[in-house]
Design a protein around this motif. Structure first.
Motif, PDB file in Angstrom:
ATOM      1  N   ILE A  10       0.852  -1.189   0.000  1.00 42.36           N
ATOM      2  CA  ILE A  10       0.000   0.000   0.000  1.00 42.36           C
ATOM      3  C   ILE A  10       0.889   1.240   0.000  1.00 42.36           C
ATOM      4  CG2 ILE A  10      -1.885   1.229   1.127  1.00 42.36           C
ATOM      5  CD1 ILE A  10      -2.733  -1.531   0.306  1.00 42.36           C
ATOM      6  N   LYS A  18      -3.631   5.602   3.649  1.00 38.90           N
ATOM      7  CA  LYS A  18      -3.082   4.269   3.390  1.00 38.90           C
ATOM      8  C   LYS A  18      -3.263   3.319   4.565  1.00 38.90           C
ATOM      9  CE  LYS A  18       1.061   5.714   2.817  1.00 38.90           C
ATOM     10  NZ  LYS A  18       0.703   7.074   3.288  1.00 38.90           N
ATOM     11  N   ASP A 102       2.494  -1.822   4.639  1.00 35.95           N
ATOM     12  CA  ASP A 102       2.039  -0.435   4.762  1.00 35.95           C
ATOM     13  C   ASP A 102       3.260   0.479   4.662  1.00 35.95           C
ATOM     14  OD1 ASP A 102       0.604   1.850   5.274  1.00 35.95           O
ATOM     15  OD2 ASP A 102       0.384   1.483   7.426  1.00 35.95           O
ATOM     16  N   VAL A 130      -2.753   4.692  -3.454  1.00 38.27           N
ATOM     17  CA  VAL A 130      -3.939   5.340  -2.892  1.00 38.27           C
ATOM     18  C   VAL A 130      -3.938   6.814  -3.276  1.00 38.27           C
ATOM     19  CG1 VAL A 130      -5.206   5.880  -0.784  1.00 38.27           C
ATOM     20  CG2 VAL A 130      -3.929   3.721  -0.966  1.00 38.27           C
TER      21      VAL A 130
END
Length: 214
Positions: A10, A18, A102, A130
């Motif tokens: 992400i 995120k 992440d 994103v």
């Protein structure tokens, strides 16, 4: 729901949401299989998945009893934060059905991801970008694409899909999200990847990442 690869990275602009997406995605995927979340955020000391590893706080209770494991540096959320060091991402991938990584915001955060490029290039992964039209510096498709290319360049990995997370926190309306669809579709088209979903329209989420003062 979209079919995801076993490794889901992400990325996005600082403050695009995120971590909240990563947490919601982990909860959804944990209904099917075990999930590990790797916290590679070296940019934001306040909103990160490392907060979910402490069952004594509200964030930690979100994952309590779920088939979700948080992998974060022991220095996370400290002045000695070095989350890109000593992570066994290969071990996480082998031990979990899904591994969500992440990444910190912008190309600065993607530098940590680049340390694992050689391993990840040998895997079947999704790298999801994103976008939030309401955030400064990504309000146009051109700005968002410029940042995406910088993230790809620094990490050495390629984006495979776009997530539209346009919002204004508590002031978000369905109309705001719907109005952002042409923006998100243009980014996806020019990037040559699919627009996977728009948060709040075809992918409902809970607000799991709270402000530090709440």
């Amino acid at each position: 729901m979209t079919e995801f690869k076993n490794i889901i990275i992400i990325t996005g602009h600082y403050g695009s949401g995120k971590t909240n997406i990563a947490a919601n995605l982990a909860l959804k995927l944990a209904e099917q299989d075990s999930v590990s979340i790797v916290d590679l955020d070296i940019v934001n000391a306040y909103f990160r998945t490392a907060d979910f590893q402490n069952p004594a706080n509200a964030a930690g209770q979100v994952f309590s009893g779920k088939n979700i494991k948080i992998i974060a540096s022991k220095y996370a959320n400290s002045s000695l934060d070095v989350p890109a060091l000593g992570f066994d991402i290969a071990g996480a991938v082998k031990s979990s059905g899904y591994t969500i990584i992440d990444v910190g915001g912008d190309d600065e955060g993607a530098r940590a991801l680049g340390r694992y490029r050689d391993f990840l290039l040998g895997q079947d992964y999704d790298m999801l970008y994103v976008v939030n039209k309401s955030r400064l510096h990504t309000q146009t498709p051109e700005e968002a694409l410029e940042l995406l290319r910088a993230i790809e360049s620094v990490s050495g990995l390629k984006c495979t899909g776009i997530i539209n997370n346009t919002h204004l926190c508590e002031e978000t309306t369905p109309e705001l999200i719907e109005a952002s669809l042409p923006y998100a579709k243009e980014i996806a088209e020019k990037a040559g990847v699919p627009l996977l979903f728009s948060v709040g329209l075809d992918f409902p989420v809970r607000i799991l990442v709270k402000k530090v003062w709440e």
